[in-house]
Each structure stands twice: as structure tokens, then as C-alpha cells.
Design a protein around this motif. Structure first.
Motif, PDB file in Angstrom:
ATOM      1  N   GLU A 279      34.992  71.378   5.661  1.00  0.00           N
ATOM      2  CA  GLU A 279      34.128  70.191   5.733  1.00  0.00           C
ATOM      3  C   GLU A 279      34.648  69.276   6.834  1.00  0.00           C
ATOM      4  N   LEU A 280      33.712  68.787   7.686  1.00  0.00           N
ATOM      5  CA  LEU A 280      34.084  67.947   8.820  1.00  0.00           C
ATOM      6  C   LEU A 280      33.067  66.826   8.973  1.00  0.00           C
ATOM      7  N   TRP A 281      33.574  65.614   9.214  1.00  0.00           N
ATOM      8  CA  TRP A 281      32.719  64.449   9.448  1.00  0.00           C
ATOM      9  C   TRP A 281      32.980  63.937  10.861  1.00  0.00           C
ATOM     10  N   LEU A 282      31.904  63.806  11.666  1.00  0.00           N
ATOM     11  CA  LEU A 282      32.024  63.353  13.050  1.00  0.00           C
ATOM     12  C   LEU A 282      31.062  62.213  13.386  1.00  0.00           C
ATOM     13  N   GLU A 283      30.156  61.891  12.497  1.00  0.00           N
ATOM     14  CA  GLU A 283      29.124  60.900  12.802  1.00  0.00           C
ATOM     15  C   GLU A 283      29.760  59.565  13.195  1.00  0.00           C
ATOM     16  N   GLY A 284      29.097  58.866  14.125  1.00  0.00           N
ATOM     17  CA  GLY A 284      29.584  57.564  14.550  1.00  0.00           C
ATOM     18  C   GLY A 284      30.517  57.608  15.730  1.00  0.00           C
ATOM     19  N   ASN A 285      30.827  58.805  16.257  1.00  0.00           N
ATOM     20  CA  ASN A 285      31.623  58.915  17.476  1.00  0.00           C
ATOM     21  C   ASN A 285      30.688  58.904  18.691  1.00  0.00           C
ATOM     22  N   PRO A 286      31.138  58.360  19.821  1.00  0.00           N
ATOM     23  CA  PRO A 286      30.257  58.241  20.988  1.00  0.00           C
ATOM     24  C   PRO A 286      29.602  59.550  21.410  1.00  0.00           C
ATOM     25  N   LEU A 308      33.454  76.590   8.465  1.00  0.00           N
ATOM     26  CA  LEU A 308      32.875  75.305   8.079  1.00  0.00           C
ATOM     27  C   LEU A 308      31.645  75.502   7.199  1.00  0.00           C
ATOM     28  N   LEU A 309      31.609  74.760   6.079  1.00  0.00           N
ATOM     29  CA  LEU A 309      30.488  74.820   5.138  1.00  0.00           C
ATOM     30  C   LEU A 309      29.646  73.551   5.162  1.00  0.00           C
ATOM     31  N   ARG A 310      30.264  72.426   5.523  1.00  0.00           N
ATOM     32  CA  ARG A 310      29.535  71.149   5.552  1.00  0.00           C
ATOM     33  C   ARG A 310      29.922  70.374   6.815  1.00  0.00           C
ATOM     34  N   LEU A 311      28.899  69.789   7.451  1.00  0.00           N
ATOM     35  CA  LEU A 311      29.104  68.975   8.647  1.00  0.00           C
ATOM     36  C   LEU A 311      28.378  67.653   8.459  1.00  0.00           C
ATOM     37  N   ASP A 312      29.132  66.563   8.543  1.00  0.00           N
ATOM     38  CA  ASP A 312      28.561  65.226   8.338  1.00  0.00           C
ATOM     39  C   ASP A 312      27.813  65.123   7.015  1.00  0.00           C
ATOM     40  N   GLY A 313      28.364  65.772   5.983  1.00  0.00           N
ATOM     41  CA  GLY A 313      27.797  65.678   4.644  1.00  0.00           C
ATOM     42  C   GLY A 313      26.652  66.622   4.365  1.00  0.00           C
ATOM     43  N   LYS A 314      26.252  67.440   5.340  1.00  0.00           N
ATOM     44  CA  LYS A 314      25.121  68.349   5.151  1.00  0.00           C
ATOM     45  C   LYS A 314      25.618  69.785   5.048  1.00  0.00           C
ATOM     46  N   GLU A 315      24.999  70.523   4.088  1.00  0.00           N
ATOM     47  CA  GLU A 315      25.366  71.925   3.903  1.00  0.00           C
ATOM     48  C   GLU A 315      24.927  72.730   5.123  1.00  0.00           C
ATOM     49  N   LEU A 316      25.777  73.635   5.564  1.00  0.00           N
ATOM     50  CA  LEU A 316      25.444  74.523   6.667  1.00  0.00           C
ATOM     51  C   LEU A 316      25.077  75.890   6.129  1.00  0.00           C
ATOM     52  N   ILE A 317      24.213  76.573   6.856  1.00  0.00           N
ATOM     53  CA  ILE A 317      23.897  77.955   6.491  1.00  0.00           C
ATOM     54  C   ILE A 317      25.137  78.792   6.713  1.00  0.00           C
TER      55      ILE A 317
END
Length: 577
Positions: A279-286, A308-317
Motif C-alpha cells: 500500500e502506497l500513498w502519494l496524493e498531494g505531491n507536486p 502493490l495492492l492499493r494506491l492512494d487508498g484505491k484497490e488496484l487490479i
């Protein structure tokens, strides 16, 4: 079980994807590093991408000038930055040991880190710098490629400039541990500079400084090496040089929150790509503000973090190429067959193994058949012609029909997600005995990495108030497979109904009586098969021959049918010697 299991299961390079992504979003500029001094004009140009490098110094005078060894500038305590172009491909331990083996003076490496493709560190004093310059292109890797070493003057590394006292480190430890949730193995360092304990002790803990990040990760390594989740959002991180040490300090981290920082380039993520993130969160970066194609963005991130299964809180295929290690193995015959024959045998053996586990009362063994994030649902088709739908009540409580279920929470609750939830649910269903002879199997889709197949058949309940009731079922599996020897279920749908009178009549039929009519004489090979089968099964010769004939003289298949029927106590005693 022994052997290989059927219960388990075009990658573009990350550099290509990263360049494509940044090119599309106008971020081809290289991020700066806090250690870099202003580049000096040189007569010879070189690139980090080159395979060979000319000497940085053309003569001794230029060498002294570049290294700061001139008579008027001889300072043995000066700092120097050492760069190994393309050093990212080398292991840190191997690289430092190889350099030390050739270097004529002892090395005291400070602040080793990777920056894009480069490996960098700092050394103090001109003598060490000169010795390193002398061994440039004298070390070779396993492909016989010479390794260049570039040495340039530097300011004092920030990690040295800003060392913390033992008292400050103790305060830092207290602040970090207060933010650690042991039950979740998670550490929340968001807005860490404004931590009250740090501010009360006048400690300016800016995590965008490498020295601050290094000190914090030292606390993590010593006190919480089991860390699984790290939140460093809102810390004004503009580069990830310091965070790259997380790979060494806390390698088990699966969740990383980098949101709302100052990262301007996608390439910063390459510094932490060795983490096995889920799981990775990147939202809010330039750099996220200029994303024009979401699919390219996700593809670029997934190339760096394939698990990776989740990006910015959203499930990935889930990636189709994901393959998990096998635990329950079944050996696949090795004789030469076409691909379709191999897949056919793979699916049939998988179903045999799956339902033997399903029926033997220990369904928890099926954990190894599913992917960690697999999905399962159960459905019961309504039949107006079935007068006794009520005897399916044990299944109705799990029935998922999105046309009728208006409550989104209930719909989600009935969709079992993760292999643990799936097996827990399967274990609550009535205990069963499946009729393997009733199975009808269809392979709907077969690619190099994915299978979609269905199985229809009959089973009966062996416990409870509906003991003896015969049901019909359809099971649809979507799975990955690898090297035609492993299967890993990604999606599983079970449809259950009451069997029809005709199906009940044909269910669980025992072996037919032996045919004593005249037949052509057996070949010598067939006679040997009958004798061998009789010895191994204990059945009389005529019944052993009948079993082999009914299975097309396929010795393995006949043995499987015999074993199943014997376990179900369907073979009369008079068939045996």
C-alpha cells in the motif's frame, strides 16, 4: 504432499516507464541533492550513462586543483564526495569491500546512499580522496566491466553537520515510541517537526534533512524492527535520500504514506523501490498534480512496486503475472504432451486435490489454494419447480444476489475477500462428499498466465439435518498458473441447487458387474497390467480387468477411480481375493 503443487500459482523496465511518465508530465529535470556542490567547468565531458569514463584529471596540476591539494589549499580535513556511476546495480556490501580491497588507505565511508543510478558516499581528508581516485577503473564487476570512481570536493555532509547528542537521541526515542501503535505495528510521523516533546527540548526535527531522517530510522531499527506501516505525510519531503535507508533499517514495511509532501519527480520513488510495498500513498505531491493519464501513472508505480495492492487508498487490479510459492504439491506427469493436454491434466489434478481437501473435514488446508486477496461468493438460483427450497437454508444465509440486495454493506459482507475469510466461510458450510464421477469440466479461457474454468457435479451432505441430501453445484474459478504446474485461485464463485430426480438416480453409482461375454484376447501388455493391478488393489483378476477396461486401459486413472470408490466403501467384498 510431495512433488509440485497445482495449488499456486512483459514487464517494462522501471526506467522506461519512469521516463515515459515524467516526459508526459514535463518532469525530466533531475532532482537536486543536498550534497551536490556547484559543478565546475571541465575540458572533458562525461555522462553517468556512459559505460566508460575518461579520467577526470588530465595532469597532476589539474588533479591537485580538483582535489584541493594545492599548496595554498592543502587541508587534510576536507570532505570529498565519491560517486560511482551506475553504482545502483551493485550491492552496498560488495561495492565497499571491493573498493577497500584496492584502496591503499583505510576507508571510513560516511552516508552511503543511492541517487538514481549512482552510488554515493563521503570521505574525509585528501589522502583518502587521492587513493580512491587512483583506483578508478581498476575494479571489475562479474561481467568484467570496469567500475569508474569519481571524486570531487564537497561541503561537510549534512549527516555530520547535524549530529545529535545522546540526550537529544533519547528525547527523539521517546517522541518516536509515543507515536508507535504496537497492535498495528504502525508508526505515525506526520508533521513530526511539530511534535510537542521535540519542540519542548528545542530539537528541530526536519525529516527532509538527511541527518534527521537517519537519526529517526536509527531509533526505528533499534526499537521497532518489526515495523509494517510508516506514515511520513506532511513533512515537506522534497527528496527520499534519507528514507532510502528504510530498506535496511525496517525491511518489513508494507505500507508507506508519502502524501502531502514536496516530491516533484517520479524518480524519487526509485530510491525506495526495493521495499515490498502493498500500500502506497502519494496524493498531494507536486508531481501528482500533473498526471494526465491515470493508467500510465498506475503502470509506472506498479513497475516500481509489483506487489502493490492499493494506491492512494484505491484497490488496484491484481497483476496477472503474480505468482505465489506452492505449499500443496501434486506432481504432473512429465511425458510429452501438447499444451492443451498439459493444461487439461493440470486442471483435473487441481480439482481432484481441491475436493479431496474440501471433503476430508479439514478445509483450512485450502488456504494454500487461494491468493492472499482472492474473492469468493455463493449464489442459489431460485427454482419455481423445486418444492423443497427450504432445505437449502444453510446456503441461503450466504446467498449473494446484487439485483435483490439493496444494502451495499450486506453486498460487501457477503463477498468474501482475502483467503482467510474465504476458507473461514467454506468451513461453515455443511460437510460434504462429492461424486467425482459426476464431474463435468469446461476450460473457458487459457492464456500463458491465466485460466478460467468451471466444474459441474453432484455432492451429498454427510452431517446435520439434511444428511444424505444430494445437491448439484457449479463452481467457476479464475486463476493464475505458472509453468503448467501451479494454480493460484484469484476468484471463486459457487452456485448450489437441489439435484433433480434424474441426477439423484445417477449419483454415486458403484462399479458395474463384470461382463463375462466373449471378448478378444488380451495383449501381453494388458495381461501384465491386469496382474499388476490385481496385486496392488487386492481385487480378483476379472474385476481388475474390468476396472482397467472401463478406464480405457489408463492404469493411473483406473487406480484413482479404484481409490476413490474404495474410500467411499462402494466396492463389494466379493470383488476381492
Amino acid at each position: 504432499m510431495d512433488g509440485h503443487s497445482v495449488f499456486q500459482g512483459r514487464k517494462r523496465s522501471s526506467n522506461y516507464i519512469g521516463h515515459k511518465f515524467d516526459r508526459k508530465n514535463h518532469h525530466l529535470g533531475h532532482p537536486g541533492t543536498p550534497y551536490a556542490s556547484r559543478p565546475k567547468r571541465r575540458r572533458i565531458k562525461y555522462s553517468d550513462e556512459d559505460q566508460s569514463f575518461p579520467s577526470v584529471w588530465e595532469d597532476d596540476k589539474q588533479q591537485e586543483s580538483e582535489l584541493g591539494l594545492g599548496a595554498r589549499n592543502r587541508n587534510l580535513d576536507s570532505w570529498f564526495k565519491v560517486t560511482i556511476p551506475n553504482g545502483k546495480k551493485y550491492d552496498k556490501t560488495w561495492l565497499i569491500k571491493s573498493i577497500q580491497d584496492f584502496c591503499s588507505v583505510p576507508l571510513n565511508v560516511v552516508d552511503f546512499h543511492y541517487d538514481k543510478k549512482r552510488a554515493r558516499f563521503f570521505v574525509q581528508n585528501a589522502r583518502t580522496a587521492s587513493a580512491l581516485k587512483d583506483i578508478s577503473n581498476k575494479i571489475c564487476d562479474e561481467t568484467s566491466q570496469k567500475i569508474p570512481i569519481l571524486v570531487t570536493p564537497s561541503i561537510v555532509p549534512y549527516s555530520v553537520q547535524n549530529k545529535f547528542t545522546s540526550e537529544q537521541m533519547e528525547v527523539l526515542k521517546v517522541a518516536v515510541m509515543k507515536r508507535y501503535d504496537a497492535s498495528q505495528k504502525s508508526l505515525d510521523l506526520q508533521r513530526f517537526r511539530f511534535d510537542q516533546d521535540l519542540m519542548d527540548n528545542d530539537i528541530d526535527m526536519m525529516l527532509n534533512r538527511r541527518s534527521c531522517m537517519i537519526a529517526t530510522l536509527q531509533i526505528v531499527q533499534r526499537n521497532i524492527p518489526e515495523l509494517l506501516a510508516l506514515n511520513v505525510c506532511n513533512n515537506k519531503l522534497y527528496q527520499l535520500d534519507g528514507l532510502s535507508d528504510l530498506i535496511e533499517k525496517a525491511p518489513q514495511v508494507k505500507i508507506l504514506n508519502l502524501s502531502r509532501n514536496k516530491l516533484k519527480s517520479f524518480f524519487e520513488l526509485e530510491k525506495v523501490k526495493d521495499l515490498n510495498l502493498e500500500e502506497l500513498w502519494l496524493e498531494g505531491n507536486p508531481f501528482c498534480n500533473h498526471v494526465s493519464d491515470q493508467s500510465d501513472y498506475i503502470s509506472a508505480i506498479r513497475d516500481l512496486f509489483p506487489k502493490l495492492l492499493r494506491l492512494d487508498g484505491k484497490e488496484l487490479i491484481l497483476p496477472a503475472e503474480l505468482i505465489l510459492p506452492a505449499q500443496m504439491d501434486i506432481e504432473v506427469p512429465q511425458e510429452t504432451r501438447t499444451d492443451s493436454e498439459l493444461i487439461k491434466n493440470l486442471v483435473l489434478q487441481f480439482l481432484k486435490e481441491y475436493y479431496l481437501c474440501y471433503d476430508n473435514g479439514d478445509r483450512f488446508r485450502l488456504l494454500d489454494a487461494y491468493h492472499d486477496e482472492a474473492c469468493f461468493s455463493l449464489a442459489i438460483p431460485f427454482n419455481f419447480n423445486d418444492p423443497d427450497m427450504s432445505n437449502l437454508e444453510e446456503y441461503f444465509k450466504y446467498n449473494r444476489d446484487i439485483k435483490k440486495l439493496q444494502d451495499s454493506y450486506t453486498r460487501m459482507r457477503l463477498l468474501k475477500h482475502t483467503k482467510q475469510d474465504i476458507v473461514d466461510s467454506l468451513s461453515l458450510l455443511p460437510k460434504t462428499q462429492h461424486d467425482f464421477c459426476s464431474f463435468w469440466v469446461d476450460l473457458c479461457l487459457h492464456t500463458d498466465i491465466m485460466l478460467c474454468f468451471s466444474v459441474n457435479g453432484l455432492f451429498k451432505e454427510v452431517e446435520g439435518k439434511c444428511q444424505g441430501c444430494i445437491r448439484a453445484f457449479t463452481r467457476i474459478f479464475i486463476a493464475t498458473h505458472y509453468s503448467n504446474s501451479r494454480i493460484c485461485i484469484m476468484n471463486d464463485e459457487l452456485i448450489v441447487r437441489n439435484a433433480s430426480p434424474r441426477e439423484i438416480k445417477n449419483a454415486f453409482i458403484s462399479l458395474p458387474p463384470a461382463d463375462t461375454s466373449s471378448k478378444p484376447p488380451l495383449s501381453e501388455e494388458q495381461q501384465e497390467m491386469v496382474k499388476s493391478f490385481s496385486v496392488q488393489s487386492g481385487m480378483k483378476l476379472n474385476w481388475s480387468q474390468k476396472c482397467l477396461e472401463d478406464n480405457g486401459w489408463d492404469y493411473t486413472k483406473a487406480a484413482e477411480v479404484f481409490t476413490i470408490m474404495q474410500n467411499e466403501d462402494k466396492i463389494p467384498k466379493e470383488f476381492f481375493k
